[in-house]
Design a protein around this motif. Structure first.
Motif, PDB file in Angstrom:
ATOM      1  N   ASN A 139     -41.135  10.263  -9.203  1.00  0.00           N
ATOM      2  CA  ASN A 139     -39.727  10.325  -8.790  1.00  0.00           C
ATOM      3  C   ASN A 139     -38.761   9.599  -9.721  1.00  0.00           C
ATOM      4  O   ASN A 139     -37.543   9.780  -9.605  1.00  0.00           O
ATOM      5  N   LYS A 180     -36.202  11.789 -11.928  1.00  0.00           N
ATOM      6  CA  LYS A 180     -35.192  12.468 -11.121  1.00  0.00           C
ATOM      7  C   LYS A 180     -34.133  11.489 -10.629  1.00  0.00           C
ATOM      8  O   LYS A 180     -32.926  11.765 -10.654  1.00  0.00           O
ATOM      9  N   THR A 196     -29.897  11.196 -11.425  1.00  0.00           N
ATOM     10  CA  THR A 196     -28.908  11.353 -10.350  1.00  0.00           C
ATOM     11  C   THR A 196     -28.302  10.028  -9.907  1.00  0.00           C
ATOM     12  O   THR A 196     -27.489  10.000  -8.985  1.00  0.00           O
TER      13      THR A 196
END
Length: 333
Positions: free
Chosen positions: A317, A320, A324
């Motif tokens: 994760n 990602k 963001t």
């Protein structure tokens, strides 16, 4: 095409030119606004003869320019800066019948309808609200669905800018706006070339007596408080002497176009707190729950309980979340 609503009686005689009916209140067209003394004075031509308080003889044959017209002082206090444009209509107050061309006062400009805030011609639409005006007013913007929200509600107290801005005080609410409408094509249902801006409108909304969500599940009732909303396509929180430092005190426009572009591209992007926290929690768990199977070997998950996979979760994760984590629309220095 919609026709003007509340059409007034046209052709009523205006008795400004009647010498037996001298009036201390006149209508006049603004002819010059450049006051060399900086007193916000304007030169105004009042239709009619000198004997009735007009200026027709002053602008007689062979006269060039408007220097012969008297200066008119503003009635509004200097705390409010509203100056009419050349070609607009104002109200003129004469102090003395024997001194028609001296000590005049003006208030204006006269704006017939809210869609004319940027300019309302003295020779056509400015007097549309009067029975002796040359044209009737257009349909009220309040009856046009595409214009709902552009202009203030009659129950509100509002300061309207010349073009596309306003400050409005509502019930327990203040709104400061820029870009409240956009240009659009005239249609059968909308005779105005504008409509409500739903995409790029910028505003600050300050509201009181708002129902706030509960902080915890154990709270008995909702709280009531205040909320401030700042809405636009891009938002910058800039300080003097910040890092990076920007020129925010340009004496013409505070932040120039070039400096604004610099801010939008080089100021720091604001992180999303919840995404940053999620990233840090994964990092903490991976740091505390990993082992090295030998010197120089990459970290791997502990398998004490057979379920915890913190290093794997972080590896999966992290990329990602990093992409963001930073806002593309809010910047600080």
């Amino acid at each position: 095409m919609l026709e003007g609503s509340n059409r007034l009686t046209r052709g009523v005689k205006n008795n400004d030119n009647d010498p037996l009916n001298f009036q201390y209140l006149k209508f006049g067209e603004v002819m010059a606004v450049d006051d060399p003394l900086g007193l916000d004075r304007v030169k105004v031509w009042v239709k009619g003869s000198v004997t009735t308080g007009g200026d027709d003889e002053l602008l007689g044959e062979g006269v060039s320019g408007y220097d012969v017209l008297p200066w008119c002082l503003p009635l509004l206090p200097k705390h409010l800066s509203i100056k009419p444009k050349v070609g607009e209509m104002v109200l003129i107050f004469l102090l003395n019948k024997q001194k028609e061309s001296a000590d005049r006062l003006y208030i204006g400009p006269i704006i017939s309808q809210l869609n004319k805030l940027s300019f309302d011609s003295a020779r056509t639409t400015a007097l549309a609200g009067f029975t002796f005006g040359p044209v009737a007013p257009n349909v009220t913007p309040a009856n046009i669905p595409e214009l709902k929200g552009v202009f203030p509600n009659p129950n509100d107290i509002s300061i309207q800018g010349r073009y596309n801005t306003d400050i409005t005080q509502k019930d327990n609410e203040i709104v400061i706006r820029a870009g409240k409408f956009v240009e659009s094509q005239i249609t059968q249902t909308n005779p105005y070339p504008i409509k409500f801006n739903t995409e790029t409108q910028a505003y600050i909304q300050i509201k009181n007596k708002v129902n706030l969500p509960k902080l915890t599940e154990t709270e008995v009732s909702d709280r009531v408080g205040s909320v401030t909303n700042i809405v636009s396509n891009k938002i910058n929180f800039i300080t003097h002497g910040g890092s990076p430092n920007f020129n925010t005190t340009n004496n013409v426009d505070l932040i120039s176009t070039d400096e604004l572009e610099k801010i939008l591209t080089t100021a720091h992007q604001l992180p999303f707190g919840d995404v940053l926290l999620q990233y840090l929690i994964l990092l903490k768990e991976a740091f505390l729950s990993h082992v090295h199977n030998g010197n120089g070997k990459p970290p791997t998950d502990l398998t004490i309980d057979g379920n915890k996979q913190s290093v794997k979760d972080f590896t999966k994760n992290a990329s990602k979340l990093e992409q963001t984590m930073l806002s593309k629309n809010v910047r600080i220095n």
